[in-house]
Enzyme design. Structure first.
Site, PDB file in Angstrom:
ATOM      1  N   TYR A   1       0.851  -1.192   0.000  1.00  0.00           N
ATOM      2  CA  TYR A   1       0.000   0.000   0.000  1.00  0.00           C
ATOM      3  C   TYR A   1       0.886   1.241   0.000  1.00  0.00           C
ATOM      4  O   TYR A   1       1.886   1.265  -0.698  1.00  0.00           O
ATOM      5  CB  TYR A   1      -0.991  -0.043   1.176  1.00  0.00           C
TER       6      TYR A   1
ATOM      7  N   ARG B   1      -8.471  10.663  -8.147  1.00  0.00           N
ATOM      8  CA  ARG B   1      -7.608  11.339  -7.173  1.00  0.00           C
ATOM      9  C   ARG B   1      -6.851  10.298  -6.366  1.00  0.00           C
ATOM     10  O   ARG B   1      -7.158  10.008  -5.225  1.00  0.00           O
ATOM     11  CB  ARG B   1      -8.454  12.224  -6.258  1.00  0.00           C
TER      12      ARG B   1
ATOM     13  N   LYS C   1      -6.335  -1.863  -0.948  1.00  0.00           N
ATOM     14  CA  LYS C   1      -7.187  -1.692   0.228  1.00  0.00           C
ATOM     15  C   LYS C   1      -7.777  -3.026   0.672  1.00  0.00           C
ATOM     16  O   LYS C   1      -7.845  -3.330   1.872  1.00  0.00           O
ATOM     17  CB  LYS C   1      -8.321  -0.720  -0.089  1.00  0.00           C
TER      18      LYS C   1
ATOM     19  N   GLU D   1     -13.625   5.009  -2.835  1.00  0.00           N
ATOM     20  CA  GLU D   1     -12.195   5.228  -2.615  1.00  0.00           C
ATOM     21  C   GLU D   1     -11.577   6.118  -3.701  1.00  0.00           C
ATOM     22  O   GLU D   1     -11.718   5.848  -4.897  1.00  0.00           O
ATOM     23  CB  GLU D   1     -11.465   3.884  -2.590  1.00  0.00           C
ATOM     24  N   ASP D   2     -10.899   7.177  -3.267  1.00  0.00           N
ATOM     25  CA  ASP D   2     -10.095   8.048  -4.141  1.00  0.00           C
ATOM     26  C   ASP D   2     -10.891   8.625  -5.315  1.00  0.00           C
ATOM     27  O   ASP D   2     -10.412   8.657  -6.454  1.00  0.00           O
ATOM     28  CB  ASP D   2      -8.854   7.309  -4.636  1.00  0.00           C
TER      29      ASP D   2
ATOM     30  N   ASP E   1     -13.562   6.212   2.740  1.00  0.00           N
ATOM     31  CA  ASP E   1     -12.421   6.114   3.649  1.00  0.00           C
ATOM     32  C   ASP E   1     -11.596   7.391   3.651  1.00  0.00           C
ATOM     33  O   ASP E   1     -11.031   7.766   4.679  1.00  0.00           O
ATOM     34  CB  ASP E   1     -11.551   4.916   3.262  1.00  0.00           C
ATOM     35  N   ASP E   2     -11.499   8.075   2.513  1.00  0.00           N
ATOM     36  CA  ASP E   2     -10.714   9.308   2.454  1.00  0.00           C
ATOM     37  C   ASP E   2     -11.326  10.378   3.352  1.00  0.00           C
ATOM     38  O   ASP E   2     -10.617  11.254   3.859  1.00  0.00           O
ATOM     39  CB  ASP E   2     -10.655   9.831   1.017  1.00  0.00           C
TER      40      ASP E   2
ATOM     41  N   ASN F   1       0.222  11.852   1.155  1.00  0.00           N
ATOM     42  CA  ASN F   1       1.071  10.785   0.665  1.00  0.00           C
ATOM     43  C   ASN F   1       0.861  10.632  -0.845  1.00  0.00           C
ATOM     44  O   ASN F   1      -0.099  11.196  -1.386  1.00  0.00           O
ATOM     45  CB  ASN F   1       0.802   9.468   1.423  1.00  0.00           C
TER      46      ASN F   1
END
Length: 577
Positions: A110, A163, A181, A252-253, A275-276, A425
């Protein structure tokens, strides 16, 4: 679609998996393959005699050999590719290897290495994993979901790749995030890997490098935007509801224009979360709760400046407000502890074109008279720090170097023990290096980062740098939701997870206290989070009521562990008569 059933062996009372595959097909099925660990009886039962060397290995012996090979790889990408090839060949062995070396391998499977993997996805693609749902195939959603490799699915991680970490639009390469993930759901939380499903919604890409790459594997088209985008996502959600009702779905993202919007649109319709937004908020809250214990300053007395008011920044803010309200503050009092700073400076009521999630954190413009302005009339971070005298500075911008020496030294003059959290990150996007943060604060800062960094040596001390990794939260939360049968995911569940995480951190001792527990403890920690999440789901009436003992038994029965299961051939229909 492979359908595996479990039966009880009449002779031994042991649970045995009935497998419909044999021969090469069984060896090519990563979830069921044992490689050289197939027993002699299994080799005869499944037509494997002669297809394997004669020696029967153990899982432990296989893991030892694979780790020796892993250590021979010299770059992070080589190690990632080695692990991914192992996962494609033998998932039980893959997860056993991760389990045995989690702290070492987590940055490989990850963050930060997954960022490079997503960027180079089209060039390192070897084998399909998950589902690729392209916009031109939007009328084939039922067929695509029927093509999933395993019928029973507990959790989906879906992305549109817009993203990826702090790297932006990676198009179809975003599937690497979904796969990564879900690997953490299994190794950290104990979610059965055969009941997980990574998905990418390929709606094109606006990344010119991807579009110009002759090897790019995604749909070569600029990103589809609203209303066509919304219609496509709605079709996807309806297909999920038809084929996998009750599944846990993690967004996610997604890009800043869609992440919160989709979360809010579907959170009361699907068992889903982002989750973000929520996971980042929970792990950040946990670190702040621990930091408050170390500094003697409870959450309600912290002054928090957040640089980056996007989905992550507003998600952190929302959960902090929820936690403060739980402590007895009004919502207005809670919001007054937070200052959000974006590209155009401190958010205030004189700004236009802000999103609703940002507007609720705007400062009244009339109270900012006399504050120093930048060239474009903005109130910069340096002025916010000078005026607010924050005790906490959080960065979620995806832009390196924004925690400048001047800003940090100013903060260090105002606060004895500042809490500094550059969370962007991968590593190259971090707002500041922990080495610099420690030096600029003369060793007084408590530091947590988004990507992994080594401890910092300073004047004979070793200062720990905790990683605010969402893996502390979402695997355990997901396990708790799945095992309890919770119908929805709520902010209260994330608050429960944050409290468990903070309470599990070693008690502060002296200056060098970590803000989070060691990553090596994450498997046991995930169980504690799952337990708390299930209790919260029952408290909210979102899951069936049980006694604590029943809930623990139910939870433990759902936790998957990397070990080989006994197998027998699935009877043919005629054999069942």
């Amino acid at each position: 679609m492979i359908d595996v059933t479990e039966v009880i062996d009449d002779r031994t009372g042991e649970t045995v998996m009935e497998i419909p595959l044999r021969g090469r097909l069984l060896l090519d099925c990563s979830l069921l393959n044992k490689g050289t660990a197939f027993s002699e009886q299994e080799r005869r039962d499944f037509g494997l005699v002669g297809l394997l060397p004669s020696y029967v290995s153990t899982l432990e012996g296989q893991a030892t050999r694979r780790y020796e090979e892993y250590l021979k790889k010299t770059t992070a990408l080589e190690r990632f590719l080695f692990l991914r090839a192992l996962q494609d060949r033998n998932e039980t062995l893959f997860y056993r290897l991760l389990h045995d070396h989690l702290t070492e391998m987590l940055p490989i499977i990850y963050t930060p290495e997954v960022g490079e993997v997503c960027q180079r996805y089209s060039h390192i693609y070897h084998r399909s994993r998950g589902l690729f749902i392209s916009y031109p195939q939007r009328h084939e959603l039922d067929a695509i979901l029927e093509n999933r490799p395993y019928r029973q699915v507990d959790v989906i991680v879906v992305t549109d790749g817009e993203r990826i970490l702090g790297l932006g639009d990676q198009g179809v390469g975003g599937i690497g995030i979904s796969v990564g993930k879900l690997a953490l759901y299994t190794v950290c939380g104990g979610v059965d890997p055969g009941r997980t499903l990574p998905i990418v919604l390929d709606v094109g890409t606006n990344n010119p490098e991807r579009l110009a790459d002759p090897h790019y594997l995604g749909w070569r088209h600029e990103r589809v935007r609203r209303p066509d985008y919304d219609a496509f996502v709605e079709e996807f959600v309806q297909a999920v509801e038809r084929h996998l009702p009750g599944v846990l779905l993690q967004w996610e993202d997604f890009g800043k224009d869609n992440a919160r919007r989709l979360r809010d649109r579907y959170r009361d319709r699907l068992c889903s979360f982002n989750d973000d937004i929520q996971g980042t908020g929970a792990v950040t809250l946990a670190a702040l709760l621990t930091g408050g214990k170390a500094t003697g300053r409870p959450l309600g007395s912290q002054r928090v400046v957040i640089l980056g008011p996007g989905s992550a920044g507003t998600g952190i803010s929302d959960l902090l407000v929820a936690a403060l309200v739980r402590e007895g503050l009004s919502e207005d009092e809670a919001r007054s502890r937070l200052w959000l700073v974006g590209r155009h400076g401190l958010l205030h009521t004189g700004m236009r074109d802000l999103k609703p999630a940002q507007e609720r954190y705007c400062r009244p413009l009339e109270r900012l008279a006399g504050w120093e302005r930048g060239p474009a009339g903005e109130i910069p971070l340096a002025e916010v720090v000078r005026r607010v005298q924050p005790t906490v500075l959080i960065g979620v911008t995806g832009q390196p170097g924004l925690f400048t020496e001047d800003v940090i030294r100013t903060m260090a003059r105002q606060v004895e023990r500042p809490i500094l959290m550059p969370l962007s990150n991968p590593t190259a996007q971090c707002e500041a290096s922990p080495v610099d943060l420690v030096a600029w604060t003369e060793g007084r800062a408590l530091v947590a980062t988004g990507s992994p960094f080594p401890a910092v040596a300073y004047q004979g001390r070793t200062i720990p740098i905790s990683q605010c990794n969402n893996a502390y939260v979402f695997p355990g939360l997901g396990l708790g939701v799945i095992a309890s049968g919770a119908r929805r995911v709520t902010d209260e569940m994330f608050l429960a997870a944050a409290r468990v995480l903070s309470d599990s951190t070693p008690k502060p001792a002296g200056l060098d206290a970590p803000l989070l527990p060691p990553l090596a403890e994450i498997r046991a920690l995930s169980r504690q989070i799952a337990l708390a999440v299930g209790i919260e789901a029952q408290r909210q009436g979102l899951a069936q009521q049980t006694s604590l003992q029943q809930w623990e038994q139910l939870l433990d029965a759902r936790q998957w562990a990397p070990r080989y299961r006994a197998m027998c051939p699935q009877p043919r229909p005629a054999d069942r008569l």
